[in-house]
Design a protein around this motif. Structure first.
Motif, short mmCIF file in Angstrom:
data_model
loop_
_atom_site.label_atom_id
_atom_site.label_comp_id
_atom_site.label_asym_id
_atom_site.label_seq_id
_atom_site.Cartn_x
_atom_site.Cartn_y
_atom_site.Cartn_z
N ARG C 52 0.81 -1.19 0.00
CA ARG C 52 0.00 0.00 0.00
C ARG C 52 0.85 1.25 0.00
N TRP C 53 1.97 1.22 0.77
CA TRP C 53 2.75 2.44 0.90
C TRP C 53 3.97 2.46 0.02
N LEU C 54 4.33 1.34 -0.59
CA LEU C 54 5.45 1.31 -1.53
C LEU C 54 5.05 0.38 -2.66
N THR C 88 5.66 9.50 -2.89
CA THR C 88 4.31 9.98 -3.13
C THR C 88 3.84 9.75 -4.55
N ILE C 89 4.74 9.86 -5.52
CA ILE C 89 4.28 9.72 -6.91
C ILE C 89 3.74 8.32 -7.21
N PRO C 90 4.39 7.22 -6.81
CA PRO C 90 3.75 5.93 -7.08
C PRO C 90 2.46 5.71 -6.33
N ILE C 91 2.33 6.32 -5.15
CA ILE C 91 1.08 6.12 -4.41
C ILE C 91 -0.07 6.82 -5.12
N TYR C 92 0.18 8.05 -5.60
CA TYR C 92 -0.91 8.77 -6.25
C TYR C 92 -1.25 8.23 -7.61
#
Lengths: 89, 135, 211
Positions: C52-54, C88-92
Protein backbone atom coordinates in the motif's frame (compact mmCIF):
# COMPACT_ATOMS: atom_id res chain seq x y z
CA UNK A 1 42.41 23.09 -31.17
CA UNK A 2 39.02 23.01 -29.55
CA UNK A 3 38.09 26.28 -31.26
CA UNK A 4 38.57 24.74 -34.70
CA UNK A 5 36.52 21.72 -33.75
CA UNK A 6 33.80 23.95 -32.34
CA UNK A 7 33.74 26.00 -35.53
CA UNK A 8 33.36 22.84 -37.57
CA UNK A 9 30.60 21.67 -35.27
CA UNK A 10 28.73 24.95 -35.62
CA UNK A 11 28.99 24.80 -39.41
CA UNK A 12 27.72 21.22 -39.49
CA UNK A 13 24.74 21.88 -37.21
CA UNK A 14 23.80 25.03 -39.10
CA UNK A 15 23.88 23.19 -42.42
CA UNK A 16 21.76 20.44 -40.89
CA UNK A 17 19.22 23.03 -39.72
CA UNK A 18 19.12 24.54 -43.22
CA UNK A 19 18.52 21.11 -44.72
CA UNK A 20 15.68 20.53 -42.28
CA UNK A 21 14.18 23.84 -43.31
CA UNK A 22 14.37 22.79 -46.93
CA UNK A 23 12.60 19.55 -46.17
CA UNK A 24 10.01 21.48 -44.16
CA UNK A 25 9.30 23.72 -47.14
CA UNK A 26 9.22 21.07 -49.85
CA UNK A 27 8.01 17.86 -48.24
CA UNK A 28 5.33 16.31 -50.42
CA UNK A 29 3.40 14.79 -47.52
CA UNK A 30 2.43 16.11 -44.10
CA UNK A 31 4.58 13.57 -42.26
CA UNK A 32 7.68 14.86 -44.04
CA UNK A 33 7.13 18.21 -42.41
CA UNK A 34 6.47 16.66 -39.00
CA UNK A 35 9.73 14.74 -39.30
CA UNK A 36 11.56 17.95 -40.25
CA UNK A 37 10.23 19.75 -37.17
CA UNK A 38 11.27 16.92 -34.89
CA UNK A 39 14.76 16.85 -36.35
CA UNK A 40 14.99 20.62 -35.95
CA UNK A 41 14.32 20.23 -32.23
CA UNK A 42 17.17 17.74 -31.84
CA UNK A 43 19.54 19.90 -33.87
CA UNK A 44 18.67 22.86 -31.67
CA UNK A 45 19.62 20.81 -28.62
CA UNK A 46 22.98 20.14 -30.27
CA UNK A 47 23.41 23.86 -30.99
CA UNK A 48 22.72 24.80 -27.37
CA UNK A 49 25.22 22.26 -26.11
CA UNK A 50 27.90 23.50 -28.49
CA UNK A 51 27.29 27.04 -27.31
CA UNK A 52 27.61 25.91 -23.71
CA UNK A 53 30.96 24.31 -24.46
CA UNK A 54 32.16 27.45 -26.21
CA UNK A 55 31.20 29.78 -23.37
CA UNK A 56 32.58 27.29 -20.79
CA UNK A 57 29.55 27.59 -18.53
CA UNK A 58 27.15 24.86 -17.54
CA UNK A 59 24.03 27.00 -17.33
CA UNK A 60 22.84 26.13 -20.80
CA UNK A 61 22.49 22.44 -20.12
CA UNK A 62 19.25 22.91 -18.27
CA UNK A 63 17.58 24.42 -21.31
CA UNK A 64 18.95 21.60 -23.45
CA UNK A 65 17.55 19.13 -20.92
CA UNK A 66 14.13 20.79 -21.03
CA UNK A 67 14.05 20.72 -24.81
CA UNK A 68 15.05 17.08 -24.84
CA UNK A 69 12.32 16.19 -22.37
CA UNK A 70 9.50 18.11 -24.01
CA UNK A 71 10.53 18.43 -27.62
CA UNK A 72 9.16 15.12 -28.66
CA UNK A 73 5.71 15.92 -27.33
CA UNK A 74 5.03 18.22 -30.26
CA UNK A 75 5.73 15.38 -32.68
CA UNK A 76 3.53 13.01 -30.70
CA UNK A 77 0.72 15.60 -30.70
CA UNK A 78 0.89 16.06 -34.47
CA UNK A 79 0.94 12.33 -35.10
CA UNK A 80 -1.96 11.66 -32.76
CA UNK A 81 -3.93 14.34 -34.53
CA UNK A 82 -3.24 12.73 -37.91
CA UNK A 83 -4.05 9.27 -36.58
CA UNK A 84 -7.20 9.93 -34.60
CA UNK A 85 -8.37 13.48 -35.22
CA UNK A 86 -8.01 14.30 -31.54
CA UNK A 87 -4.93 14.96 -29.47
CA UNK A 88 -6.24 14.11 -26.01
CA UNK A 89 -9.27 11.91 -25.85
CA UNK B 1 44.83 21.79 -20.69
CA UNK B 2 46.69 18.74 -21.78
CA UNK B 3 47.06 18.31 -25.52
CA UNK B 4 45.66 14.80 -25.42
CA UNK B 5 42.52 15.83 -23.59
CA UNK B 6 41.99 18.63 -26.07
CA UNK B 7 42.44 16.17 -28.91
CA UNK B 8 39.91 13.82 -27.32
CA UNK B 9 37.34 16.60 -26.93
CA UNK B 10 37.91 17.79 -30.48
CA UNK B 11 37.58 14.24 -31.80
CA UNK B 12 34.23 13.74 -30.06
CA UNK B 13 32.91 17.06 -31.28
CA UNK B 14 33.92 16.35 -34.87
CA UNK B 15 32.40 12.88 -34.70
CA UNK B 16 29.12 14.28 -33.38
CA UNK B 17 29.07 16.97 -36.06
CA UNK B 18 29.64 14.38 -38.78
CA UNK B 19 26.74 12.23 -37.60
CA UNK B 20 24.37 15.16 -37.31
CA UNK B 21 25.23 16.27 -40.81
CA UNK B 22 24.80 12.77 -42.21
CA UNK B 23 21.46 12.39 -40.46
CA UNK B 24 19.98 15.48 -42.01
CA UNK B 25 21.65 14.82 -45.33
CA UNK B 26 19.95 11.44 -45.45
CA UNK B 27 16.68 13.20 -44.84
CA UNK B 28 16.91 15.23 -48.02
CA UNK B 29 18.56 12.67 -50.24
CA UNK B 30 16.35 9.59 -49.90
CA UNK B 31 13.18 9.33 -51.96
CA UNK B 32 10.47 8.10 -49.61
CA UNK B 33 9.36 8.97 -46.07
CA UNK B 34 10.05 5.54 -44.61
CA UNK B 35 13.64 5.69 -45.82
CA UNK B 36 13.97 9.26 -44.62
CA UNK B 37 13.02 8.19 -41.08
CA UNK B 38 16.23 6.27 -40.56
CA UNK B 39 18.57 9.23 -40.75
CA UNK B 40 17.25 11.68 -38.18
CA UNK B 41 16.09 9.29 -35.53
CA UNK B 42 19.36 7.40 -35.23
CA UNK B 43 22.27 9.37 -36.60
CA UNK B 44 21.21 12.70 -35.11
CA UNK B 45 20.67 11.13 -31.69
CA UNK B 46 24.10 9.59 -31.82
CA UNK B 47 25.60 12.90 -32.91
CA UNK B 48 24.11 14.70 -29.93
CA UNK B 49 25.47 11.88 -27.76
CA UNK B 50 28.93 12.52 -29.19
CA UNK B 51 28.63 16.24 -28.36
CA UNK B 52 27.60 15.37 -24.83
CA UNK B 53 30.54 13.05 -24.26
CA UNK B 54 32.82 15.84 -25.48
CA UNK B 55 31.20 18.29 -23.10
CA UNK B 56 31.49 15.86 -20.18
CA UNK B 57 35.22 15.53 -20.76
CA UNK B 58 35.55 19.28 -21.21
CA UNK B 59 33.82 20.16 -17.95
CA UNK B 60 35.59 17.35 -16.17
CA UNK B 61 38.94 18.77 -17.23
CA UNK B 62 38.28 22.47 -16.63
CA UNK B 63 36.12 22.46 -13.53
CA UNK B 64 37.12 19.13 -12.09
CA UNK B 65 33.65 17.79 -11.40
CA UNK B 66 31.62 15.12 -13.06
CA UNK B 67 28.23 16.35 -14.21
CA UNK B 68 25.48 13.85 -14.75
CA UNK B 69 23.10 16.10 -16.62
CA UNK B 70 24.67 15.22 -19.94
CA UNK B 71 24.01 11.54 -19.37
CA UNK B 72 20.43 12.46 -18.53
CA UNK B 73 20.00 14.33 -21.81
CA UNK B 74 21.38 11.37 -23.76
CA UNK B 75 19.12 9.01 -21.82
CA UNK B 76 16.01 11.04 -22.63
CA UNK B 77 16.97 11.32 -26.28
CA UNK B 78 17.57 7.59 -26.58
CA UNK B 79 14.20 6.86 -25.07
CA UNK B 80 12.13 9.36 -27.01
CA UNK B 81 13.70 9.04 -30.45
CA UNK B 82 12.31 5.52 -31.15
CA UNK B 83 8.89 6.65 -29.93
CA UNK B 84 8.72 9.52 -32.40
CA UNK B 85 10.02 7.39 -35.26
CA UNK B 86 7.39 4.75 -34.53
CA UNK B 87 4.62 7.34 -34.34
CA UNK B 88 5.61 9.01 -37.60
CA UNK B 89 5.80 5.63 -39.35
CA UNK B 90 2.39 4.64 -38.04
CA UNK B 91 0.75 7.93 -39.02
CA UNK B 92 2.27 7.69 -42.49
CA UNK B 93 1.02 4.15 -42.90
CA UNK B 94 -2.42 5.21 -41.78
CA UNK B 95 -2.58 8.19 -44.10
CA UNK B 96 -0.78 7.14 -47.25
CA UNK B 97 0.01 3.45 -47.50
CA UNK B 98 -2.53 0.90 -48.61
CA UNK B 99 -2.44 -2.43 -46.77
CA UNK B 100 -1.92 -4.40 -49.98
CA UNK B 101 1.63 -3.13 -50.34
CA UNK B 102 2.73 -4.61 -47.04
CA UNK B 103 3.51 -8.26 -46.31
CA UNK B 104 0.86 -10.05 -44.33
CA UNK B 105 1.58 -11.28 -40.82
CA UNK B 106 1.20 -14.90 -39.79
CA UNK B 107 -2.24 -15.66 -38.55
CA UNK B 108 -5.55 -14.44 -39.76
CA UNK B 109 -5.53 -10.80 -38.71
CA UNK B 110 -3.84 -7.91 -40.41
CA UNK B 111 -1.79 -5.11 -38.95
CA UNK B 112 -3.05 -3.11 -36.05
CA UNK B 113 -3.28 0.20 -37.88
CA UNK B 114 -5.66 -1.15 -40.48
CA UNK B 115 -7.69 -3.44 -38.27
CA UNK B 116 -11.18 -2.56 -37.23
CA UNK B 117 -12.35 -2.70 -33.65
CA UNK B 118 -14.26 -5.93 -34.18
CA UNK B 119 -11.11 -7.63 -35.52
CA UNK B 120 -9.16 -6.70 -32.43
CA UNK B 121 -11.91 -7.84 -30.06
CA UNK B 122 -12.24 -11.12 -31.91
CA UNK B 123 -8.50 -11.67 -31.72
CA UNK B 124 -8.48 -10.94 -27.99
CA UNK B 125 -11.37 -13.28 -27.33
CA UNK B 126 -9.78 -16.01 -29.36
CA UNK B 127 -6.58 -15.68 -27.42
CA UNK B 128 -8.42 -15.79 -24.12
CA UNK B 129 -10.37 -18.91 -24.88
CA UNK B 130 -7.52 -20.47 -26.83
CA UNK B 131 -9.90 -21.87 -29.40
CA UNK B 132 -10.81 -21.12 -32.97
CA UNK B 133 -13.95 -19.05 -32.98
CA UNK B 134 -14.44 -18.58 -36.66
CA UNK B 135 -13.91 -22.20 -37.56
CA UNK C 1 -36.15 -32.80 -6.79
CA UNK C 2 -33.62 -30.92 -4.81
CA UNK C 3 -34.35 -27.58 -6.40
CA UNK C 4 -37.94 -27.05 -5.16
CA UNK C 5 -36.94 -28.17 -1.68
CA UNK C 6 -34.15 -25.69 -1.63
CA UNK C 7 -36.38 -22.88 -2.72
CA UNK C 8 -38.89 -23.94 -0.16
CA UNK C 9 -36.32 -23.71 2.59
CA UNK C 10 -35.07 -20.42 1.34
CA UNK C 11 -38.51 -18.88 1.27
CA UNK C 12 -39.09 -20.05 4.77
CA UNK C 13 -35.75 -18.75 5.93
CA UNK C 14 -36.09 -15.28 4.51
CA UNK C 15 -39.03 -13.94 6.51
CA UNK C 16 -37.37 -15.15 9.67
CA UNK C 17 -34.15 -13.33 8.81
CA UNK C 18 -36.10 -10.22 7.92
CA UNK C 19 -37.90 -10.40 11.21
CA UNK C 20 -34.63 -10.79 13.00
CA UNK C 21 -33.13 -7.85 11.19
CA UNK C 22 -35.96 -5.58 12.03
CA UNK C 23 -35.70 -6.76 15.60
CA UNK C 24 -32.01 -5.93 15.61
CA UNK C 25 -32.50 -2.52 14.12
CA UNK C 26 -35.06 -1.72 16.72
CA UNK C 27 -32.82 -2.90 19.45
CA UNK C 28 -29.51 -1.29 18.51
CA UNK C 29 -30.59 1.87 16.78
CA UNK C 30 -28.12 3.18 14.32
CA UNK C 31 -25.47 0.49 14.82
CA UNK C 32 -26.10 -1.92 12.00
CA UNK C 33 -23.02 -4.11 12.16
CA UNK C 34 -22.78 -6.07 8.96
CA UNK C 35 -19.85 -8.24 7.84
CA UNK C 36 -17.26 -5.44 7.41
CA UNK C 37 -16.42 -3.01 10.16
CA UNK C 38 -16.05 0.18 8.11
CA UNK C 39 -19.36 1.49 6.82
CA UNK C 40 -17.64 3.87 4.38
CA UNK C 41 -15.63 1.24 2.51
CA UNK C 42 -17.31 -0.05 -0.59
CA UNK C 43 -14.83 -2.69 -1.67
CA UNK C 44 -12.39 -5.07 -0.10
CA UNK C 45 -8.78 -3.99 0.16
CA UNK C 46 -6.49 -6.99 0.44
CA UNK C 47 -3.18 -5.21 0.05
CA UNK C 48 -0.47 -5.70 2.57
CA UNK C 49 1.14 -2.77 4.34
CA UNK C 50 4.13 -2.79 1.98
CA UNK C 51 1.99 -2.94 -1.13
CA UNK C 52 0.00 0.00 0.00
CA UNK C 53 2.75 2.44 0.90
CA UNK C 54 5.45 1.31 -1.53
CA UNK C 55 3.56 -0.15 -4.47
CA UNK C 56 6.37 -0.02 -7.03
CA UNK C 57 9.83 -0.13 -5.47
CA UNK C 58 11.60 -0.14 -8.81
CA UNK C 59 9.76 3.03 -9.84
CA UNK C 60 10.71 4.65 -6.53
CA UNK C 61 14.36 3.76 -7.08
CA UNK C 62 14.36 5.15 -10.63
CA UNK C 63 12.63 8.36 -9.51
CA UNK C 64 15.19 8.95 -6.76
CA UNK C 65 18.05 8.41 -9.21
CA UNK C 66 16.46 10.78 -11.74
CA UNK C 67 15.97 13.44 -9.10
CA UNK C 68 19.59 13.25 -8.01
CA UNK C 69 20.70 13.47 -11.64
CA UNK C 70 18.48 16.50 -12.23
CA UNK C 71 20.00 18.25 -9.26
CA UNK C 72 23.46 17.43 -10.63
CA UNK C 73 24.96 16.91 -7.18
CA UNK C 74 24.77 14.40 -4.39
CA UNK C 75 23.48 16.10 -1.23
CA UNK C 76 21.50 14.73 1.67
CA UNK C 77 18.77 17.33 1.20
CA UNK C 78 18.33 16.26 -2.39
CA UNK C 79 18.17 12.64 -1.30
CA UNK C 80 15.44 13.44 1.23
CA UNK C 81 13.34 15.35 -1.30
CA UNK C 82 13.93 12.62 -3.87
CA UNK C 83 12.75 9.98 -1.43
CA UNK C 84 9.66 12.01 -0.58
CA UNK C 85 8.81 12.40 -4.28
CA UNK C 86 9.64 8.76 -4.94
CA UNK C 87 7.20 7.66 -2.27
CA UNK C 88 4.31 9.98 -3.13
CA UNK C 89 4.28 9.72 -6.91
CA UNK C 90 3.75 5.93 -7.08
CA UNK C 91 1.08 6.12 -4.41
CA UNK C 92 -0.91 8.77 -6.25
CA UNK C 93 -0.57 7.16 -9.63
CA UNK C 94 -0.94 3.57 -8.45
CA UNK C 95 -4.13 3.10 -10.42
CA UNK C 96 -2.29 3.54 -13.69
CA UNK C 97 0.03 0.63 -13.02
CA UNK C 98 -2.00 -2.33 -11.82
CA UNK C 99 0.85 -4.83 -11.80
CA UNK C 100 4.53 -4.68 -11.22
CA UNK C 101 6.79 -5.65 -14.10
CA UNK C 102 8.80 -8.76 -13.36
CA UNK C 103 12.50 -8.53 -14.14
CA UNK C 104 14.67 -11.56 -13.72
CA UNK C 105 18.43 -11.34 -13.45
CA UNK C 106 19.33 -7.63 -13.42
CA UNK C 107 22.90 -8.42 -14.52
CA UNK C 108 21.57 -9.40 -17.92
CA UNK C 109 20.05 -5.94 -18.24
CA UNK C 110 23.52 -4.41 -18.05
CA UNK C 111 24.97 -6.78 -20.62
CA UNK C 112 22.03 -6.14 -22.91
CA UNK C 113 22.51 -2.38 -22.67
CA UNK C 114 26.23 -2.76 -23.43
CA UNK C 115 25.49 -4.82 -26.52
CA UNK C 116 22.89 -2.27 -27.57
CA UNK C 117 25.33 0.63 -27.25
CA UNK C 118 27.96 -1.20 -29.23
CA UNK C 119 25.50 -2.06 -31.99
CA UNK C 120 24.20 1.49 -32.15
CA UNK C 121 27.66 2.96 -32.65
CA UNK C 122 28.95 0.38 -35.12
CA UNK C 123 25.86 0.09 -37.28
CA UNK C 124 25.44 3.87 -37.46
CA UNK C 125 28.80 4.08 -39.21
CA UNK C 126 27.68 1.52 -41.78
CA UNK C 127 24.40 3.29 -42.43
CA UNK C 128 26.18 6.65 -42.67
CA UNK C 129 28.42 5.15 -45.36
CA UNK C 130 25.37 3.84 -47.20
CA UNK C 131 23.54 7.15 -47.02
CA UNK C 132 26.41 9.27 -48.23
CA UNK C 133 28.14 7.13 -50.81
CA UNK C 134 25.41 5.10 -52.46
CA UNK C 135 22.79 6.29 -54.83
CA UNK C 136 19.24 5.82 -53.58
CA UNK C 137 18.32 3.39 -56.37
CA UNK C 138 20.97 0.97 -55.19
CA UNK C 139 19.44 0.71 -51.73
CA UNK C 140 17.35 -2.36 -51.18
CA UNK C 141 14.54 -1.16 -48.94
CA UNK C 142 12.02 -3.74 -47.89
CA UNK C 143 9.22 -4.39 -45.42
CA UNK C 144 9.73 -7.54 -43.38
CA UNK C 145 7.62 -9.41 -40.86
CA UNK C 146 9.18 -10.65 -37.63
CA UNK C 147 7.21 -13.33 -35.77
CA UNK C 148 7.35 -12.81 -32.04
CA UNK C 149 7.69 -15.16 -29.11
CA UNK C 150 7.24 -12.48 -26.48
CA UNK C 151 3.86 -11.86 -24.87
CA UNK C 152 4.14 -9.23 -22.16
CA UNK C 153 3.78 -5.56 -23.22
CA UNK C 154 7.02 -4.48 -21.55
CA UNK C 155 9.00 -7.06 -23.48
CA UNK C 156 7.44 -6.10 -26.81
CA UNK C 157 8.10 -2.44 -26.06
CA UNK C 158 11.73 -3.18 -25.26
CA UNK C 159 12.14 -5.13 -28.48
CA UNK C 160 10.50 -2.39 -30.54
CA UNK C 161 12.75 0.29 -29.04
CA UNK C 162 15.81 -1.88 -29.66
CA UNK C 163 14.90 -2.53 -33.28
CA UNK C 164 14.27 1.17 -33.87
CA UNK C 165 17.52 2.22 -32.22
CA UNK C 166 19.56 -0.21 -34.28
CA UNK C 167 20.36 1.57 -37.50
CA UNK C 168 18.91 0.07 -40.61
CA UNK C 169 15.58 -0.98 -39.15
CA UNK C 170 12.49 0.87 -37.97
CA UNK C 171 9.72 -1.03 -36.21
CA UNK C 172 6.44 0.25 -37.56
CA UNK C 173 3.48 -1.76 -36.49
CA UNK C 174 2.24 -4.67 -34.47
CA UNK C 175 -0.23 -7.20 -35.79
CA UNK C 176 -3.74 -7.21 -34.37
CA UNK C 177 -3.17 -10.38 -32.37
CA UNK C 178 0.20 -9.21 -31.12
CA UNK C 179 2.19 -12.00 -32.67
CA UNK C 180 4.28 -10.34 -35.35
CA UNK C 181 6.06 -7.06 -35.91
CA UNK C 182 6.30 -5.04 -39.10
CA UNK C 183 9.81 -3.74 -39.67
CA UNK C 184 11.08 -1.47 -42.42
CA UNK C 185 14.67 -2.09 -43.41
CA UNK C 186 16.86 0.35 -45.25
CA UNK C 187 19.32 -1.97 -46.93
CA UNK C 188 18.82 -5.66 -46.40
CA UNK C 189 20.68 -8.52 -48.04
CA UNK C 190 18.35 -11.38 -47.30
CA UNK C 191 15.17 -11.19 -45.28
CA UNK C 192 15.64 -14.45 -43.40
CA UNK C 193 19.05 -13.38 -42.22
CA UNK C 194 17.75 -10.12 -40.82
CA UNK C 195 14.91 -11.91 -39.02
CA UNK C 196 17.34 -14.42 -37.61
CA UNK C 197 19.70 -11.65 -36.47
CA UNK C 198 16.91 -9.83 -34.67
CA UNK C 199 15.68 -12.97 -33.01
CA UNK C 200 19.10 -14.25 -31.97
CA UNK C 201 20.68 -11.09 -30.77
CA UNK C 202 17.85 -9.20 -29.19
CA UNK C 203 14.75 -11.27 -28.66
CA UNK C 204 16.47 -14.16 -26.91
CA UNK C 205 18.12 -11.74 -24.47
CA UNK C 206 14.89 -9.88 -23.82
CA UNK C 207 13.14 -13.16 -23.25
CA UNK C 208 15.71 -14.00 -20.61
CA UNK C 209 15.11 -10.68 -18.86
CA UNK C 210 11.34 -10.50 -18.95
CA UNK C 211 9.74 -13.89 -18.47
Amino acid sequence: MINYALALGFIAVSLALLMNLWRLATGPTVMDRVLAVDTMVINTIALIILYGIRESTAVYFESALLMAMFGFISTVAYCRFVLRGDVIE
Amino acid sequence: MNIYIEALIAFHIILGAFFIFVGSFGMIKLPELMSRLHGPSKATTLGVGGFLVGSMIHFGATEGRISIQEILITFFLFITAPVTAHFIAKAYMHAELKPEKLPKPDGRYGWNTYASVEDVKLAAREQATGSDLQG
Amino acid sequence: MSVPKHSHDHSQGEPQAAAQDSHNSHGHGKENHSADHHPGRRYEDNRTYMQRWLPHPLLTFVLVLLWMALLNSFTIGGLVVGLALGMTIPIYTANFWPERPVIRRPTQVISFICILMFDVVVANIQVAYRIVFRRPEQLNTKWITVPLDLTSPEAITALTATITLTPGTVASDLSADGRSLLVHCLDVGSEKEMVRTIKDRYESRIKAIFP
